[in-house]
Design a protein around this motif. Structure first.
Motif, short mmCIF file in Angstrom:
data_model
loop_
_atom_site.label_atom_id
_atom_site.label_comp_id
_atom_site.label_asym_id
_atom_site.label_seq_id
_atom_site.Cartn_x
_atom_site.Cartn_y
_atom_site.Cartn_z
N PRO A 246 3.46 2.40 -1.63
CA PRO A 246 3.76 3.06 -2.91
C PRO A 246 2.58 3.82 -3.50
O PRO A 246 2.77 4.73 -4.31
CB PRO A 246 4.18 1.90 -3.83
CG PRO A 246 4.63 0.82 -2.89
CD PRO A 246 3.74 0.94 -1.70
N LYS A 247 1.36 3.45 -3.12
CA LYS A 247 0.17 4.12 -3.64
C LYS A 247 -0.05 5.48 -2.98
O LYS A 247 -0.83 6.30 -3.46
CB LYS A 247 -1.07 3.26 -3.40
CG LYS A 247 -0.98 1.86 -4.01
CD LYS A 247 -2.19 1.02 -3.60
CE LYS A 247 -2.06 -0.43 -4.07
NZ LYS A 247 -3.19 -1.27 -3.57
N GLY A 248 0.63 5.72 -1.83
CA GLY A 248 0.42 6.95 -1.08
C GLY A 248 -0.81 6.84 -0.19
O GLY A 248 -1.64 5.93 -0.32
N GLU B 115 0.80 -1.23 0.00
CA GLU B 115 0.00 0.00 0.00
C GLU B 115 0.83 1.28 0.00
O GLU B 115 0.39 2.30 -0.54
CB GLU B 115 -0.93 0.01 1.23
CG GLU B 115 -1.99 -1.08 1.22
CD GLU B 115 -2.92 -0.98 0.02
OE1 GLU B 115 -3.33 0.15 -0.32
OE2 GLU B 115 -3.24 -2.02 -0.57
#
Length: 598
Positions: free
Chosen positions: A333-335, A331
């Motif tokens: 890397p998705k911000g 999660e």
């Protein structure tokens, strides 16, 4: 009240009414507990400091807050430096600060139910040299100006069954009776909450994260006991469990009961019993034996049932943490992830076990520069997003009826720097150095501490906290008397010899102010070792915690062959132990995380 400055002003006004020129505010309760109930959080209410160790002194024109190296950054973030001077302990003690700052003729107050006798003697001497006086108060002035102070918990006690405890309360009290007989003593006062819980095989809900009940106990030489606890907290199940040999009395009756030992020899622990207990015993005519609480060592050396329970708790807790690490990795890397959202998600994974009773302390969820504060506590005000280029540190644990866990892992968010990987690997080398230590009986934690620091020292680095603390059996996550720390570490303890059955943490770290923090923590069990061809019996450690250590942060070339072997064997064990707890997708992820280091 609208601000911490208003609270400080209100306390100073109360001190004037009480004819006091100062007051000392420690972060503890009447049992010298590390973690305290909401009703005893006087330091946090007065200053805003959210750490788990500290004290404050308020004088008419000056105020100081005292913390150790773990909280150097945190205290400055949470406490207003315009109102409070920041003082580091043990470099400067409260007594020495008072001796330097109190006015001649000043009357400085203290609550005798919140300090040890030795602290009182030290502070009294320092003030006397200044021509000032230390004054015991009957009513705590902080309580007088704290309008919405919570009431002590009214939660009922629960039975810790003999199967999990591994020994009945009657058996434990018989051992204490023998201890008293050897010392020709008539009774011993137990004031430490975990000692009472362990001795009587009961648990409570009165202190966040620690399953204890607000109570006192006095064990007599015949093995019977008086338990002083609020009557509404005792149900029929606990009464039946305690039996006729344990007399249940109102907690409010405890101070007066201490006065009933005229001519008797009564043992009390000078480190764990407050000054007021000694004062009441002395006033009643008792002969006091200043001895360590006999439960402390017995409780620290876990029996086979307690060890088996901890193993079971470690498996389910390790699986919950592994699921969380997998989730963060996917999660982040998705911000959108923050420190507090991660705390909530980790809590979900632990609660999904169906048997979580509580966390074992407030989860330390720290990204970037926050990780450089070893005991950072994320709040809505400080809550930070997990961003690329940061290290994310999570130090957490669970309270289960069969065991108490505590584990720290670090993840890179995005690509770590080479410096981060170097520091992480050095911390790992220190962790392995301690995990693989072999030592003779009688060795103490102070003697082993450098095993974990050497790889950092060799690079001109160090960390400002202890390397290991004892852990209870569904009790306190910080438990004495054992500790792995430098000899001068705040709180003492590293001189206690390590003994088989003790559970202790292995948690070296490295912290770069403003940038990142690293800590790798597993719990380890002291066990007997037979060395083939050796002349002497030895002791060593068995690692109890199982969760992957982030391989992308490891510089393999910095590891010796023996260190690589340890890491590969550890990860093979993680895979073996956690795979049955996980689904196919999770097992696939776990295999990747536990692959041999290249």
């Amino acid at each position: 009240m609208s601000s911490y400055q208003d609270r400080l002003t209100a306390l100073r006004e109360q001190l004037k009414r009480d004819r006091l020129d100062g007051f000392v505010v420690p972060l503890t309760d009447e049992h010298m507990s590390e973690y305290v109930g909401a009703y005893a959080q006087r330091l946090a209410w007065l200053t805003g400091f959210q750490g788990s160790a500290g004290s404050a002194v308020v004088l008419p024109e000056q105020a100081a807050i005292f913390t150790d190296g773990r909280y150097t950054l945190q205290v400055r973030e949470q406490v207003d430096g315009r109102n409070w001077e920041f003082v580091s302990v043990p470099a400067t003690s409260i007594a020495s600060w008072l001796g330097a700052h109190a006015a001649a003729g000043a009357r400085v107050g203290y609550d005798p139910w919140l300090h040890t006798r030795s602290w009182v003697e030290e502070a009294r001497k320092a003030l006397a040299e200044r021509g000032a006086e230390l004054v015991a108060v009957d009513t705590n002035p902080v309580d007088a100006v704290w309008p919405d102070r919570p009431q002590p918990s009214d939660a009922k006690l629960a039975v810790q069954d003999d199967a999990r405890a591994g020994q009945s309360s009657a058996e434990k009290r018989a051992v204490i009776a023998d201890w008293l007989a050897e010392r020709k003593a008539d009774a011993v006062v137990l004031s430490a909450l975990d000692s009472i819980a362990w001795t009587l095989n009961v648990r409570g809900q009165d202190v966040a994260h620690t399953p204890v009940a607000l109570a006192y106990a006095i064990i007599d030489a015949d093995g019977t006991a008086d338990l002083f606890v609020a009557p509404e907290k005792i149900g029929d199940d606990v009464l039946q469990h305690l039996g006729n040999a344990v007399r249940v009395r109102d907690r409010a009756a405890f101070p007066a009961a201490l006065g009933g030992y005229a001519g008797k020899r009564v043992a009390a622990d000078p480190e764990r019993a407050v000054a007021a207990i000694f004062g009441r015993l002395e006033a009643g005519g008792a002969t006091i034996l200043s001895l360590r609480d006999p439960v402390v060592l017995a409780k620290a050396m876990k029996n086979p049932a307690e060890i088996a329970g901890h193993r079971a708790a470690s498996v389910r807790d390790g699986a919950a943490l592994a699921r969380f690490l997998k989730w963060v990795e996917a999660e982040a890397p998705k911000g959108g992830l923050t420190e507090l959202s991660c705390v909530a998600k980790l809590q979900e994974f632990r609660e999904a076990t169906g048997v979580l009773r509580d966390t074992s302390f407030d989860t330390i969820s720290a990204t970037g520069g926050h990780g450089a504060s070893p005991h950072y506590h994320s709040t809505p005000e400080s809550n930070a997003p997990l961003e690329p280029g940061q290290l994310y540190l999570v130090d957490s644990g669970g309270q289960y009826a069969d065991g108490t866990t505590d584990v720290t892992r670090v993840l890179p968010i995005g690509t770590p720097t080479e410096e981060m990987r170097d520091r992480f690997t050095r911390v790992l080398k220190g962790h392995i150095g301690l995990a693989t230590a072999v030592f003779p009986p009688g060795t103490n934690g102070g003697q082993l501490d450098s095993f974990a620091r050497r790889p950092l020292w060799e690079a001109g680095l160090d960390f400002a906290h202890g390397t290991g603390h004892g852990v209870g059996a569904y009790l306190a996550v910080h438990e004495g008397p054992q500790r792995i720390a430098k000899p001068n570490y705040p709180g003492g303890g590293p001189s206690e010899p390590l003994r088989p059955g003790m559970i202790i943490s292995n948690e070296p770290g490295y912290y770069k102010a403003g940038e990142y923090g690293i800590r790798i923590e597993n719990l380890i069990l002291v066990e007997e070792r037979i060395i083939p061809g050796g002349d002497e019996p030895m002791l060593g450690f068995e690692t109890l915690t199982f969760c992957p250590i982030e391989r992308s942060l490891i510089v393999a070339d910095l590891l010796t062959a023996a260190e690589r072997d340890w890491l590969d064997a550890y990860h093979a064990k993680v895979l073996e132990i956690l795979s049955p707890e996980m689904d196919l997708e999770e097992v696939a992820w776990l295999k990747e995380k536990c692959a041999p280091i290249l």
